[in-house]
Each structure stands twice: as C-alpha cells, then as structure tokens.
Design a protein around this motif. Sequence first.
Motif, PDB file in Angstrom:
ATOM      1  N   LEU A 652       1.397  -2.903  -6.286  1.00 24.09           N
ATOM      2  CA  LEU A 652       1.897  -1.634  -5.167  1.00 24.09           C
ATOM      3  C   LEU A 652       3.241  -1.716  -5.801  1.00 24.09           C
ATOM      4  N   SER A 661      -0.095   6.824   3.668  1.00 22.76           N
ATOM      5  CA  SER A 661      -0.046   5.550   4.882  1.00 22.76           C
ATOM      6  C   SER A 661      -1.855   4.895   5.216  1.00 22.76           C
ATOM      7  N   LEU A 664      -2.964   2.498   2.965  1.00 26.80           N
ATOM      8  CA  LEU A 664      -1.860   1.297   3.275  1.00 26.80           C
ATOM      9  C   LEU A 664      -2.337   0.763   4.117  1.00 26.80           C
ATOM     10  N   VAL A 758       3.196  -4.246   2.359  1.00 28.34           N
ATOM     11  CA  VAL A 758       2.411  -3.382   1.776  1.00 28.34           C
ATOM     12  C   VAL A 758       3.188  -1.769   1.992  1.00 28.34           C
ATOM     13  N   MET A 759       3.962  -1.504   3.185  1.00 30.15           N
ATOM     14  CA  MET A 759       4.143  -0.215   3.144  1.00 30.15           C
ATOM     15  C   MET A 759       5.840   0.604   2.227  1.00 30.15           C
ATOM     16  N   PHE A 761       5.803  -0.752  -0.779  1.00 28.27           N
ATOM     17  CA  PHE A 761       4.952  -0.663  -2.406  1.00 28.27           C
ATOM     18  C   PHE A 761       5.517  -1.469  -3.413  1.00 28.27           C
TER      19      PHE A 761
END
Length: 925
Positions: A652, A661, A664, A758-759, A761
């Motif tokens: 990421l 989004s 993800l 994750v959100m 990165f």
Amino acid sequence: MLSLSDIFVAAFILICVVLFQWEVVQKTLNGSQFYAYSVCNVGEPEQDNWLRTTFIQRRPSASRIFVELQFIVRDCNSFDASVPCKETFNLFTSESDADVGTTFRKGQFKKVVTIAPDEITSKNGMRINTETKVVDNLSRKGFYLAFQDIGACVALLSVKVYYKACTATVESLARFPETVAGSENQALREVKGECVENAQSEEVPRIYCTADGEWVVQVGHCQCKPGYEKVGDTCQECQPGFFKAASSDGKCEPCPANTQGLEAGAAFCPCMDGFYQAPTDPITGPCSGLPTAPRDLVATTTQLSAGKLLLSWSPPDDTGGRSDITYSVECQSCEGGACRPCGEKIRYEPASAGLTLTRVTVSELDAHLNYTFIVEAHSGVSMFAGQASARAHKPPSTNPPKITSMTVIEKSVTSLSLSWDVSPRPRLHAPPIRYELTYRKKDDNLDVTTYTVLILEKSSVQISELAPGTAYLFRVQALSSDGSPGGSSIEEQYETLHESTSAYFCHIHLKRNSHSRQGAEDNYFSSPEQLKPLKTYVDPHTYEDPNVAVLKFATEIHPSHITKQKVIGAGEFGEVYRGILKVPGRKDVAVAIKTLKPGYTEKQRQDFLSEASIMGQFTHQNIIRLEGVVTKFKHAMIVTEYMENGALDRYLKDHDGEFSSFQLVGMLRGIAAGMKYLSDMSYVHRDLAARNILVNNNLECKVSDFGLSRVLEDDPEGTYTTSGGKIPIRWTAPEAIAYRKFTSASDVWSFGIVMWEVMAFGERPYWDMSNHEVMKAINEAFRLPAPMDCPSAVYQLMLQCWLQDRSKRPRFGDIVSLLDKLLRSPDSLKTIADFDPRVSIRLPSTSGSDGSPFRSVSEWLESIKMSQYSENFTCAGIINMDQVLQMKNEDIKNIGVRLPGHLKRIAYSILGLKDQTSTLSVFAV
C-alpha cells in the motif's frame, strides 16, 4: 556502527578553502575557546559566500556518507528590521578523481540540502546546533563539501564526515570482515565469512549487513572440529583425559569408564587393556570387560521316557559392565571317554544360542547316552576373546496396522472430508504409515464402475469435485513397507449435500488449548443460532512429540521437488526463497520456501515447524495455504503458496493513493473472511497487522504468520516477545496488554487497526508516538482519527472494533456481513468521514519540533516525507513558505506532483498550514 574513516577528515575543525567572505574567528563559550569559520554580512544585499573543504578521499565501498555539522545562527530579529537577513545556509558536494587544489567552480557543485537551525542565537547567549545529513550515491575517488551563505549570520564550528559500517566480528565461530553499510536502496548486504581456526561448516557462513551498520540473520553455522571445544570465539584442544568425537558446539567430555586419554586434542579415548567396545557401541561410551562364566548350572530330568531335561543356571558374577548378556548351550555326547557334538537331532526350547533367560529345555535325548552341556555367557564384546556367539535377530514386523473406523468430518455440495483411526497406533518416531483410499459412486445400474485410488501419508483427506447429492463408497487400507496393500480394510458410504441444502457439524472438545477462548468470552462468542463448524483448531503443543503434529497436519515433500530461485527475505530461522514446486502429476506452482538455518537446536526446529502444524489445519481462500514441509531430510523447510505482491503494508505504501475506497474495502472484506474462519475454528491469531497480510496479483489478501510462543515482557515499551519478533503495543487490545487476555475480541481490535492501515495506505498507526504514549492515550479514550478520504461507514466500524468493553465489539461474522453490504451498495462509500490534517497526517504543521516556523520549503517537505519534490518546487520558483500557502490543487499538479496520494498529502498539509493561529503556534505531537 558508526565508523570514522582514517582516510576521511578526522574529528575536525575544518581545513578549508575560504572563498569570498568566510573568515576564521576565535570564540569563547562556557569558558572554553574554540575556532570557527564565520560570516555575517547581513547588511549587504545579494550575498553569495562559499566555504569549501580540502579533498576528502573516499573508501571505495563507502557510497553513502554522513555529514555531522555543529554551527551557530544569529537571530534575524536581533538586527535592524530593515536589514536583509537569512537564517539558513546550504550544503553542497562535488565528486572528483583527483585533488584540484584551490581551483573552484560553483557549477561543479550539487546541492545536498538547506541547513536550518533548531536553536537560534539571540543577544542573551549562544546556542549550538547539531545536524546530520546524508550524501548518497558517491562513486568517484573522493569529494569536496562546500557551504554557501546567502545572507545569514552563521558560524561553522565543526564538521565530522563518516560512514556506517558493520565492524569485523566473530559470530557462531565464523569470522566476518568489516563491511561498509549499503544505501537505503540496498537494505541488506550479504557478506561471506570463514570459520575460525579448528572450526568447520557444511556451507560457507554468511551474514547480512544492514544500512544502519548492524549485523543480522547469520546463515551457516561453524562448529569446532572433533578434539576441539568452543572457548569464547575460538576452538581450543581438549585437554588430556578429555575428548570430543564430532563437530559441535559442545564441550570436551571426560574420558568414559575404562578408557584413557593420554594426548590433547583427542577425538575419542581408546580402551584400556582388557576392555573393549562392541561395533554397535557409541565411540563416546565406556569400554567394558568380558563376562565371567554362568554359575550354578543344574540339569533337572523331567519326562525321562520322552528324553527331555531342563537346564538352568545363574547369571555371571561379573557382566563386564554390560547389559546385553546372552547365553549359548552346547551339547556333547560322550562314550568311552570320547565326546562329540550331539548333532542336529537334539531340540532346544526356546533356542540353543542368543538366550536371554537363564534356562532352556532340551529334548530328543537318548536314554542310553551320557551328555555334557556347556553354557557360555556372551556380550557385545565377547568376539574380542575369540568366543563364537550366535546372535538371533528377529526382523521388525512389516504388517500394516488395522483400520478400525472411518468418519466424515465435513461435507458440502461437492466435497467430503474423511478421517480414520488405526490400531495399533503408530509409535513415536516410527516411519509414517501410507494408506490406499479407493472410492466410487454407488450406482449398481451401470455395467462399468469407475474407481479412484489415492495414496496418502495422513489419516485424513478432503475429496473435492464430487457430484451434488450423490452417494459414494469409500474403502481405506494401510500399506505395508513395500507398498503393497495389507492388513484389514474398511468400507463406508457417505453422501454429498444437495444443492438446496447446507449443513453444520459440531465437535465438542473438552480440552482447551493455548489459542482457545476461555472464561467470560464463551458467552460473547456463542449464540443459539450460530453453530460452529466441525473442525476445531488443535494446538500442536498438546502433542507429546511435536513431530507427530507436523506429520498429522502437513504433507511431506521430497526436497527434489523443490527448486529455489531467489532470496526474497530473511526470517527469524533462516532465509526465505521464491521457488517452484514440481510434484509429479501436478502443474508446477510458484511457492515461498522458508528455510531453517544450519546449526539449529531441537527446540528451534520444533518452533520452526510448529507454524506448519498450525497452517496445515486451515483451508480457506483468505488464509495462506501450506503446500507442505520437508522434515525427513537434513534441511527442514516450510513451503507455502507464493504471494506476488508481498506484505500488505509495504504494498500500500508503494501504491499510495492508487486504489479507490471500493477496492480497499474489498481487501478488508477478504481479511475479515479469513479471520471469521479462524475465529470459527477457535483460533486466536494475536498478531493481526497489515505486515502479516500477504497480497497476490489479484489483490487477494490472505492472513499469515501463525507463530505461537508469545510471552508478556516487563520491558519499558510493554511489548510481547514471540518466535517471530516483537508485537508492538499499537496493534494490541488493552485487555490483552493488561491481563494477557487474548480472544477473538482482541483480534477484532487488531482488525480495526488493520482497517486504519489499509485506508491510510500503510501509514504507521499512532505515527511516531512511543508505545508508552499509545497505551496512555488509549486508556484516556483517544482513538485514531479517520484517514484521508475514508468513508464514514468504514470509520464507524473501526470505532466499534475499538470499544473498551470487548463484549460490545462486533464479531467477525458481523464485520463480514457489514463489509458485504457496503460493497453491494457502492454509494454508501461516498460519504467521507471528517478529517483533521494536523492530526491525521501527524504533521508538525507550520513549525518544527521546537515551535519555530518552517524556515524553508525543503524543511517543510521533509517534515511530511515528501522531500523528493524539493527540486520541483525550486524549479517552479516556489522558494519560501508564503508562496506555498498561496498554492491550490492545480498549482501542485502543475509542478509535477501526479500521484493521487502524494497530491492529497501536500494539499492537506497546506490546508493545515493555513488553519494555524496568527502566531503560527505548533500543534504538539
């Protein structure tokens, strides 16, 4: 390791070429005198003053050097406001293959960085600044450093030039030379070593030097030769009276009983006169003497008419120190003073030689003859006295065990999972049993019946690609050692599910294991409408012999089927390779191969293979798949499927801003599905983090890292020590930190952190806060803020995962359902959660760490980790922070910032800059 080069400038009041207005001055500070190069022409416009070092020769392998500066900068506020004044100066470098003397051309120099002080000297006292900068990618014989002043009042006190190196060392009896650390792009530099004198290794020892000058992950283990023992970092001879038989890390041992060691450096101790060792005795064992004769030999006549008698005797007084005593009986018939062997007519029960009992029955004797019986005692060393000692060897049984029962443990529309029991159960360390499984459809109407035959090394199997709602007949039979069927078999009938039905099966395991949930968590995880699947995780540490667990849950692979291609990492136990698995009858597949470095202990081997014992129990598309293990050969290996894109956090970071989004959330859904599967099997992961999620070419995420040994340490950072390293507090639920209470609820907390990673990165959770600060903040109800462009629904789910009361956190089944709902309704992802750039990017905003405003654009870019765009801003003529504050998104694009993630980071930082108070106060982090 910091290494001052003797060919670089030594600790160092500069010897420089002075150009323009720099001059040598003498100052007094805290009672001590020092010299400095100083320039202070703030009253004159368009200053361009240069100071250059003499030629600095470079060590050929040192392509990356560090420049440590000590300097003083005068506060511009201490001058008249109308006087033009700067508070920074610039560092330049120029490479050359020869010393050019005093020749100086500015065009040959390349700017490294703008130097800004942390402490500004005012009228009330001097403040010395220390800064360290990196000059990378040097390739020529030497270089010059130069310092440019463009209107500041600055004094340069000292410059230290050094490189980082891994110092010469001896590790595990392997000698490694000093090695210059590589650049950041070459994180690990492999170095070959050599064994110290009187040590040897099966392979060339290697070790890796990190960019920070530290040695890590040694491969190849040197051991002292026979006759030598390890003393510190050397191998020294065994003293007289001691020996060592093999290459090892062990100490020399005293010579065993009845042996003598007369010389130093003995690999073994020879037997004393009159004492011997049997061929099967270990060379490290004692020597033994010959047994004396048996005692009290008695012949008792029974059933004389049948010509039978019983011979009995007592063991010898002295067995020579051995326990392998056997007896032989010799019969002679005597007539007229002449004796001869009795011949083959005579029968002995149980035998005439190799007896372990002190009695034997002799039959088929003639009533009219005299018989003489001689009983001799034998041991493993009797051959050295010329005695003939017959030995009876009963070959081990090759009969395979009996199959006692077969059970279906899981069924679906197209598959059946079976297991069976055997009797007697295999002994520890016995060779593995192989089975022949035959199955066919139950259909008596067909003239031709098709059988499928499988040869298996485990007492369980999952059979796929079956027809829905169809009955099958299964027969299983153990194979003998030569591969032929033997023993009994058993046949059972099972039926796959119909397509319109589904089924749940339940096993009750009363024995808990270290990963099972316990106590109050039972109420949290159980509900009447949710039946758990049949398969339940079995802790391999509950097995008395961990090797049995490996054989039960993992498939053995022959090393000839594995081809290593490239090292892709270095784990705790050894190197990790990318390779190819070539199994006859199967398509070649790419795999990851974890290896166990030579010189391991038995505990390290068990810890290494325990992960395979765990992974082998899991079958799910979002759990890393175990292909098999190599345990029966010298070099143990764990073989798993190969994930092309590696760890999720690094992937990421490398693709910051490149995914929507929706994509993800799709990744998160896969992780949640894998964790639901583990939770349903009563397995608690305890180390869920983006670094332990692997990604393949299809962006499919799979949970990995199933190490077991995790013990709470009382260290200041409050971390957990595991077989795979340390678990940072920032991923761990508060109850797990406080009470060591690891449950699926604590895994849910960790999943919330993974969602944030994750959100964001791959951003580090809680940024640069220490573990102590993280724990304090969580206990005070602080939670991570929403990342940039994070959908509100996703952030709300994160907050639910971080509820202090673990019983109120969602279950993984709930998480999967919610993420599925979001993916089915993409519009639900359009509402973005509130975002505070000063907190969410963890920026120092308009000022540095000391509260003073940013003094240059490069300093600001460095603070938000966007230094790669310094040249873009300079070329666009944006050279001060006032110009930065005027920029809009289109301006950022126009100077060459194209990656969406980088564009957002710079834009949000500017937004944070504009949002500061009029005094530009720092937002403390």
